[in-house]
Design an enzyme around this catalytic site. Sequence first.
Site, PDB file in Angstrom:
ATOM      1  N   GLU A   1      13.143  52.290 -21.996  1.00 26.58           N
ATOM      2  CA  GLU A   1      12.927  50.917 -21.385  1.00 26.58           C
ATOM      3  C   GLU A   1      11.417  50.607 -21.052  1.00 26.58           C
ATOM      4  O   GLU A   1      10.786  51.862 -20.909  1.00 26.58           O
ATOM      5  CB  GLU A   1      13.788  50.379 -19.943  1.00 26.58           C
ATOM      6  CG  GLU A   1      13.532  51.294 -18.887  1.00 26.58           C
ATOM      7  CD  GLU A   1      13.653  50.834 -17.558  1.00 26.58           C
ATOM      8  OE1 GLU A   1      12.984  49.790 -17.305  1.00 26.58           O
ATOM      9  OE2 GLU A   1      14.249  51.352 -16.725  1.00 26.58           O
TER      10      GLU A   1
ATOM     11  N   LYS B   1      18.599  54.130  -8.138  1.00 23.52           N
ATOM     12  CA  LYS B   1      17.491  54.315  -7.227  1.00 23.52           C
ATOM     13  C   LYS B   1      18.122  54.665  -5.926  1.00 23.52           C
ATOM     14  O   LYS B   1      18.647  53.748  -5.412  1.00 23.52           O
ATOM     15  CB  LYS B   1      16.430  53.347  -7.288  1.00 23.52           C
ATOM     16  CG  LYS B   1      15.448  53.770  -8.827  1.00 23.52           C
ATOM     17  CD  LYS B   1      15.010  52.376  -9.047  1.00 23.52           C
ATOM     18  CE  LYS B   1      15.903  51.215  -9.576  1.00 23.52           C
ATOM     19  NZ  LYS B   1      15.336  50.165 -10.061  1.00 23.52           N
TER      20      LYS B   1
END
Length: 321
Positions: free
Chosen positions: A25, A157
Amino acid sequence: MPLTVSRSPEVAAAQARGGAVVALESTLIAHGLPRPRNLEVARDVEEIVRRQGATPATIAVLDGTVHIGLTDVALERIAGEESLAKLGIRDLPVALATGGSGATTVASTALLAARAGIDVFATGGLGGVHRGGGYDESADLAALAATSILVVCAGVKSILDVAATLERLESLSVSVLGYRTDAFPGFYLTDSGHPLDWRIEEPAQAAAVFTARRALQPGAVVVAQPLPVGEQLDPLLHDRVLADALVAADADGIAGKAVTPYLLENLHRVTGGESLRANVRIIERNAELAARIAVALIDGAALDGAPIHAVPLDTARPAPS
Ligand code: PSU
Ligand code: MN
């Protein structure tokens, strides 16, 4: 209007010969890592994929065209351009229709990779459910529910509500495997404190699960690989700076897609680069594992119609070598 995609010569050649390809990405390059380290990491990660015998396909939108695999000039643009757009899936049609450019998130990279015939994708950490009172859930989760792709990550995250994110992944029927771990990784931290249902030991097992998943229904297989304990961010430092960063984001009125880049940048700054070091190691390790899985997937497909059995995931049983 057909979707026009431009493959790099390297990716086109790899796909033509049926070789292993790994999608990467671009949002983490453009918005997740500071300049100029981001460009070094982007190049380095591509090399890691190549060293495993796979071909890297970093994905972005440039001047209204989807790019599957970037030239070095394009990588420089993604890494260097000030205020490059962050393109989630809902932003893609706008960029494509208006000749816009931008970096793609986990959600939009997964979609574009799958559309381009790429099965394996490496990233750092997935988006998920944010903490705090206001409702903020990354579009990554719904995208993974709908897309046939294997994503290697270090969990979600740690700025997020990990428990809520795991519940959403379950509701959305996203398959989640721990790579050589029983615990869901905590991105900067080895262990998020949340257990996993399934553990694998080898890349070929991830490939077999993905093959089985694809035969069943669309949807992602998430392979969660933790940082070794010796490479994680100091947990005490992590908890302290994260608490401060969340308060600062709130005080600064940060909302929408600016939240994740804001928090990551804040952490990199206040940890004196320690969180950046961990973040880079996560991406490098995930790229390497993704490449090995992509190669295993090709090798499995070459078994010429041999039935693929679900791998024994029971941790009590020894893993096949
Ligand atoms: N993981 C990282 N760095 C990042 C991101 C993930 O280590 O920059 C990016 C990914 O592109 C992910 C996005 O899809 O953050 C999630 O943003 P949001 O929370 O706004 O959905
Ligand atoms: Mn959000």
